[in-house]
Enzyme design. Structure first.
Site, mmCIF file in Angstrom:
data_model
loop_
_atom_site.group_PDB
_atom_site.id
_atom_site.type_symbol
_atom_site.label_atom_id
_atom_site.label_comp_id
_atom_site.label_asym_id
_atom_site.label_seq_id
_atom_site.Cartn_x
_atom_site.Cartn_y
_atom_site.Cartn_z
ATOM 1 C CG HIS A 41 -20.772 8.368 -60.986
ATOM 2 N ND1 HIS A 41 -21.659 7.325 -60.910
ATOM 3 C CD2 HIS A 41 -21.147 9.107 -62.061
ATOM 4 C CE1 HIS A 41 -22.548 7.421 -61.902
ATOM 5 N NE2 HIS A 41 -22.253 8.501 -62.607
ATOM 6 C CG HIS A 48 -25.657 11.647 -63.775
ATOM 7 N ND1 HIS A 48 -24.480 10.954 -63.590
ATOM 8 C CD2 HIS A 48 -25.731 12.536 -62.759
ATOM 9 C CE1 HIS A 48 -23.868 11.416 -62.505
ATOM 10 N NE2 HIS A 48 -24.619 12.386 -61.985
ATOM 11 C CG ASP A 91 -24.459 7.098 -65.058
ATOM 12 O OD1 ASP A 91 -24.906 8.183 -64.651
ATOM 13 O OD2 ASP A 91 -23.258 6.910 -65.327
ATOM 14 C CD GLU A 117 -24.162 12.815 -68.387
ATOM 15 O OE1 GLU A 117 -24.384 12.153 -67.341
ATOM 16 O OE2 GLU A 117 -23.023 13.114 -68.771
#
EC number: 3.4.13.22
Length: 240
Positions: free
Chosen positions: A153, A220, A160, A217
């Protein structure tokens, strides 16, 4: 004198009619000019700003995604308190990425749009200074990457996301964003078929455009081509 007064009245009446005719003609001329401009693609009352292009920009340049596409939706949670941190860590809600990430996202979104859905962003590029803020609140590497090493990130190569329909309704992915539990895992198949189908659509489309996911996740995605980029601390401006 009795003959002069009617004459003067007639002159005044004709003068007023001349002004009215002139005014009407002038209004007609303005309308015709407006129509002519509109027919040539120029709106003299309002003109929408054009989207930017990537021409001349290096792949590692940071760009504001909304400047290059109007086909996305946004719910940037870290600019609010509606996140697992329960704290606002961005000064304002903006989605920035590197150019190469933006190009891949726009290409992926084109495929989604063909299927009647589009990408909605929860988080995009994250300055490394914000990573330190997050670490102070939740110093747990299971949930927050150690800022000393940084995350993708912080490199402008991770997002996301979820999917929404054309009315803005989120597709059911089984959990909310930043839900930390097995129900959010990609390899959890003990879920309704609709949820599995929605996750499959998201995952397969993103992977076809150079992104890879992490097991725990569903939201993501990392761009493979951004893995070796440097951790950055670029900060965007907030316009009040």
């Amino acid at each position: 004198m009795k003959y002069l007064m009617p004459f003067l009245g007639l002159v005044a009446l004709l003068a007023c009619r001349g002004k009215n005719v002139e005014g009407k003609n002038m209004g007609k001329e303005i309308v015709e000019i407006k129509k002519e401009n509109t027919s040539q693609g120029v709106d003299t009352l309002s003109q929408e700003p054009r989207l930017k292009t990537f021409k001349g920009l290096a792949d590692t340049t940071f760009v504001r995604l909304a400047d290059f596409s109007d086909g996305f939706a946004f719910d940037l949670r870290y600019a609010t308190e509606n996140n697992f941190l329960k704290a606002k860590v961005y000064d304002c809600a903006e989605c920035y990425t590197r150019v190469k990430t933006a190009k891949a996202l726009i290409a992926a979104n084109k495929d989604f749009l063909d299927k009647g859905v589009k990408i909605k962003f929860y988080d995009c590029y994250r300055p490394n200074s914000v990573q330190y803020k997050m670490w102070e609140i939740v110093p747990n590497p299971q949930y927050v990457a150690n800022p000393d090493k940084g995350s993708i990130h912080n490199k402008g190569g991770a997002v996301d996301i979820t999917l929404v329909d054309m009315q803005g309704n989120e597709l059911d992915m089984g959990t909310d964003f930043d839900y930390f539990g097995k129900r959010a895992y990609h390899d959890n198949t003990d879920l309704p078929e609709e949820i599995l189908a929605n996750r499959k659509l998201l995952k397969e489309t993103m992977e076809s455009h150079g992104f890879w996911s992490i097991r725990t996740e569903w939201w993501h995605y990392n761009l493979s081509a951004a893995s070796n980029d440097k951790v950055a601390n670029f900060k965007w401006e907030c316009n009040d």
